[in-house]
Write an enzyme that holds these catalytic residues in place. Structure first.
Site, PDB file in Angstrom:
ATOM      1  N   SER A   1       0.807  -1.211   0.000  1.00 55.35           N
ATOM      2  CA  SER A   1       0.000   0.000   0.000  1.00 55.35           C
ATOM      3  C   SER A   1       0.853   1.281   0.000  1.00 55.35           C
ATOM      4  CB  SER A   1      -0.941  -0.075   1.189  1.00 55.35           C
ATOM      5  OG  SER A   1      -1.982   0.828   1.064  1.00 55.35           O
TER       6      SER A   1
ATOM      7  N   ASP B   1       9.399   5.658 -10.653  1.00 52.52           N
ATOM      8  CA  ASP B   1       8.883   6.247 -11.894  1.00 52.52           C
ATOM      9  C   ASP B   1       9.469   7.618 -12.175  1.00 52.52           C
ATOM     10  OD1 ASP B   1       7.339   4.043 -12.231  1.00 52.52           O
ATOM     11  OD2 ASP B   1       5.432   5.121 -12.411  1.00 52.52           O
TER      12      ASP B   1
ATOM     13  N   LYS C   1      -0.823  -4.309  -2.890  1.00 57.01           N
ATOM     14  CA  LYS C   1      -2.137  -3.831  -2.445  1.00 57.01           C
ATOM     15  C   LYS C   1      -2.296  -2.397  -2.900  1.00 57.01           C
ATOM     16  CE  LYS C   1      -5.340  -2.955   1.264  1.00 57.01           C
ATOM     17  NZ  LYS C   1      -5.620  -1.550   0.953  1.00 57.01           N
TER      18      LYS C   1
END
Lengths: 441, 439
Positions: free
Chosen positions: A296, A307, A321
């Protein structure tokens, strides 16, 4: 048995009929699928009528409906469930969680409660409960088949109260662990200097995570006399927590820009979360450590760093998750609430975290090769887990390309192979080059 | 579309459908019904929230199915809902049932020994005889395998051939190809053991069961020349089955009178089931063998013969499934299985969650934690409580365990049952035994 229906059948229709007071005209072509829906609701009402009239003991309507709502939500995914009115009230009063717990994040798999990760310093971790363990009994009572919320309820209690749980781990015989429930205090970010490198560990994302991390970075800076030569952010075993904290933590490493977006079913439900302007550790080489128990909020931070090309992610693929649950009160909470998955997390480049997790840039295992690629349970292994949009084939492929760096046979796990590798990468002068090649690719 | 608007839209459509459905009266609604209506409204509201806001498209069927199952599973472990497709699917798998060879086997000298060949079954057609040994299955030696593994290796889909090596008692060895068939097996078996009649009933889930049992009893009577010294009724691991069959079978041992009663929620829902007049084996001492997996109908027969003072019950406390499920066909073609009644023994005690406590506690395996721990109805999640709030625990101090070196292949409980039924004190013990329910 048909004879019962007329009276109650009428009741059913009346109940649904009540909605017509809200009527506005409806398009004719909609009616056919809508009446399918109606037939389904009618079936439900019929079953409830049978239960109400014929079940062997009296059943409270509200309990029946609560159980039905819970069944409906749990059939969707393991993180959706019904919250009773009492539970909802408790949630309102007591958000800090002043109950005694065992300090672990759990989920369910085929009706069995499974440990996602024990939290640093909690009783569960201290006594040796591991990520991936199954919990079969609480104080001698089987919890097989109970819902996640019920299981959590049974493990909670007064701080200081002892609890015994039975654990099944792999093929081993069941083990019993007796420990004392503790108030699980929010754990702060820890820091130290390891081999001349700054090391930050965030065990979970609670309201103190970002502030204590900012303090830790300040302390590291002064320890290093101004400039931190390299930084390791350890998110291994971090089961997640508060979304806003993960944004703030990410902000320390990013100069504005997107950290994560959440998207609902409709395109216009997209919400973007951006980092604050002004980076805390500008230009400092960064490695984020993750493993299969990083979930999470941890995955949000790792995904953003990866990224945005801000650092290298090292370790094992994270839990996956990437879904957001909303709590929707029913009639202001008087009738409880629905906890329901409404959105998914996407990394800045638009990858969904759900199911696949974050794949590290450099795959390094914690323990020597056991032949299974040290496979850990992840969200995609959970029954009913929401699929990632990628087809399973694509996912499969990306999985097989990974080459994992295993510690040599007989390596002492205490020596933390992943951390050693991270430190080496920051010190051997190849960091910048490696990061550049990753960013290009 | 905003959430509120979407909800209105759904609600409207539902309202329209309600109109189409045409309900005449809605004037006289009791406060009780009003509460139910509110709950159904609540459900419809929550349903449309989920439908419109869940992260993915949902299917109405799936949502409702989840809801129905959620409600039923919370009631008790035996209530459930099977949608129409499930129904069909189940029939399909039933047709691809596992085939067997039509033999009953035991393990002897590390080989599989044929104990019984079902007449006209696949093995019978290939000339297998009682007393033959099976030494290899598909070329693989059975020596060293457990009986379970060996039997597992012989199972397969009906119609598939299997190659077995058979060793006859005269030491001839041959290879036989048997085509597996769906073999329903015998639900009733009988034999004479030590001059005592023995009847084993595997299940009550067979429409011919009472008939087969009667034939078996007649057979035993004929074989023992009408002077049966005792009878063992073995319902161990019998999961239950049809009520009509168990009432008939129990009736063979009772001269009329109550076998059991079932009671619904209301007192007037009580139904009593009676034995037919006339016993098949009057005055023959009877022992009923039960274990923790004897459930439902098996507990009815044990409870009736115990309560009525007709038999001694030997073994372990039974499972405790004392509830009756009714199957109700729903309008969508699915089937609702709902617990509607509970069973009571003739003395008026509910079997639910308690089971039948044997008069003589005998374990099948040597004493260990594993032997003591048995999984029963009351261990199931959300099991229906005993209506009298009773709890029965086996007294392990009183339990007769076989010694450590008792061979696995020998049936200790049966041996003890035979010993008891033959003992000269049997009738005296039966007469003075404790009240059936030890509190």
């Amino acid at each position: 048995m048909k004879y019962i229906l007329p009276t109650f059948g009428a009741l059913t229709a009346t109940a649904l009929f009540a909605f017509s007071s809200l009527s506005t005209p409806v398009a004719a072509k909609e009616t056919s699928s809508r009446s399918d829906t109606f037939r389904q609701l009618e079936l439900f009402a019929d079953v409830m009528a049978r239960v109400r009239n014929e079940y062997v003991v009296d059943v409270e309507d509200s309990e029946l409906i609560g159980d039905a709502l819970n069944g409906m939500l749990q059939s969707l995914d393991p993180h959706s469930s019904y919250i009773t009115a009492e539970q909802f009230k408790e949630m309102q009063v007591d958000t800090s969680g002043e109950y005694g717990g065992l300090g672990m994040e759990v989920t369910t798999e085929s009706g069995v409660v499974k440990v996602v990760a024990p939290i640093d310093g909690g009783p569960a971790k201290e006594i040796g409960i591991k990520a991936g363990d199954y919990i079969t009994e609480v104080d001698g009572q089987s919890i097989l088949g109970v819902s996640l919320s019920e299981a959590v309820e049974r493990m909670r209690g007064k701080p200081g109260e002892p609890i015994t749980i039975s654990i099944v781990r792999g093929d081993e015989d069941p083990m019993e662990f007796t420990m004392t429930r503790e108030i699980i205090k929010p754990r702060n970010t820890k820091y130290e200097i390891k081999d001349g490198i700054g090391y930050l560990r965030i065990p979970q994302f609670n309201e103190k995570s970002a502030p204590s991390m900012i303090d830790a970075i300040a302390a590291l800076k002064s320890d290093f006399g101004g400039r931190i030569p390299g930084l390791i952010l350890d998110l291994r075993g971090n089961p997640g927590g508060l979304l806003d904290q993960s944004i703030k933590v990410s902000s320390a490493f990013l100069d504005g820009g997107e950290v994560v977006s959440t998207r609902g079913r409709k395109a216009d439900d997209t919400q973007r979360y951006n980092a604050q302007k002004g980076e805390l550790v500008k230009g400092v080489p960064l490695i984020v450590l993750i493993d299969g128990a990083s979930a999470s909020a941890s995955e949000i931070v790792a995904g953003a760093v990866q990224d945005r090309g801000r650092g290298i992610v090292l370790g094992m693929t994270s839990f996956g998750k990437g879904s957001v649950q909303s709590v929707i009160p029913l009639r202001g909470g008087r009738d409880g609430a629905l906890r329901m998955t409404t959105q998914r997390y996407y990394t800045p480049s638009g990858r969904s975290i759900q199911g696949t997790g974050i794949t590290p840039d450099i795959s390094v295992a914690a323990i020597p090769d056991d032949g299974n690629g040290n496979k850990r349970i992840r969200e995609s292994d959970l029954p009913n887990s929401i699929q990632n949009e990628l087809t399973s084939e694509e996912t499969e492929n990306s999985e097989t390309e990974i080459t994992i760096d295993f510690p040599p046979e007989g390596f002492n796990v205490e020596d933390d192979y992943q951390l050693q590798k991270a430190i080496a990468l920051l010190k051997d002068g190849t960091y910048a080059q490696t990061l550049a090649s990753l960013t290009q690719g | 579309m905003s959430f509120a608007k979407r909800f209105l839209f759904t609600a409207t459509a539902l309202g329209l459908a309600g109109l189409l459905w045409q309900v005449p009266q809605a004037k006289t609604v009791s406060p009780e019904d009003q509460k139910t209506i509110e709950q159904l409204e609540l459900f419809a509201e929550a349903f449309s929230i989920v439908r419109d806001n869940y992260v993915e498209e949902t299917s109405d069927n799936k949502l409702i199915e989840g809801a129905i199952n959620g409600a039923l599973e919370a009631l008790d472990p035996h209530s459930s809902y099977a949608p129409k497709e499930d129904h069909a699917e189940r029939q399909k798998t039933a047709r691809r049932e596992y085939g067997g060879l039509g033999i009953e086997v035991t393990m002897e000298n590390e080989l599989v020994k044929v104990n019984y060949v079902i007449p006209n079954g696949p093995a019978d057609k290939q000339g297998l005889k009682r007393g033959d040994f099976i030494t290899a299955v598909e070329g693989e030696n059975v020596r060293g395998k457990s009986l379970n593994d060996a039997v597992e290796g012989m199972r397969g889909l009906a119609g598939d051939p299997i190659n077995i090596t058979v060793l006859s008692p005269d030491n001839t060895r041959r290879e036989v190809v048997v085509i597996r068939e769906t073999v329903s097996g015998r639900a009733v078996r009988h034999r004479v053991e030590d001059g005592i009649g023995y009847i084993r009933i595997e299940t009550f889930n067979h429409p011919r069961l009472a008939k087969d049992s009667k034939a078996a009893l007649e057979d035993l009577k004929a074989e023992l020349g009408g002077s049966m010294k005792g009878l063992i009724i073995d319902v161990r691991s019998n999961p239950g089955g049809r009520v009509d069959q168990v009432v008939k079978v129990t009736g063979y041992f009772l001269d009329g009178g109550e076998v059991f009663s079932s009671r619904g929620r209301e007192a007037e829902d009580t139904r009593r089931y009676h034995a037919a007049a006339g016993e098949l084996l009057p005055n023959v001492p009877i022992v009923v063998l039960i274990n923790s997996q004897s459930a439902s109908a098996a507990e009815i027969i044990a409870g009736a013969l115990q309560d009525r003072g007709r038999a001694m019950v030997v073994g372990r406390r039974s499972f405790g499934k004392g509830s009756v499920q009714s199957i109700m066909q729903m309008d969508d073609g699915g089937a609702l299985r709902l617990t509607t009644e509970r069973y009571f023994t003739p003395s008026g005690h509910s079997i639910q969650g308690l089971g039948i406590m044997p008069d003589v506690l005998v374990a099948g395996r040597p004493e260990s934690k594993n032997t003591k721990d048995r999984f029963r109805e009351s261990d199931l999640q959300n099991a229906l409580a005993n209506p009298e709030g009773l709890i029965l625990e086996e007294n392990f101090d009183e339990m007769d365990f076989p010694s450590e070196d008792w061979p696995d292949t020998e049936d200790y409980q049966l041996a003890k049952a035979i010993e008891l039924v033959k003992s000269p004190e049997f009738s005296a013990r039966l007469a003075r035994k404790n009240t059936p329910l030890k509190r």
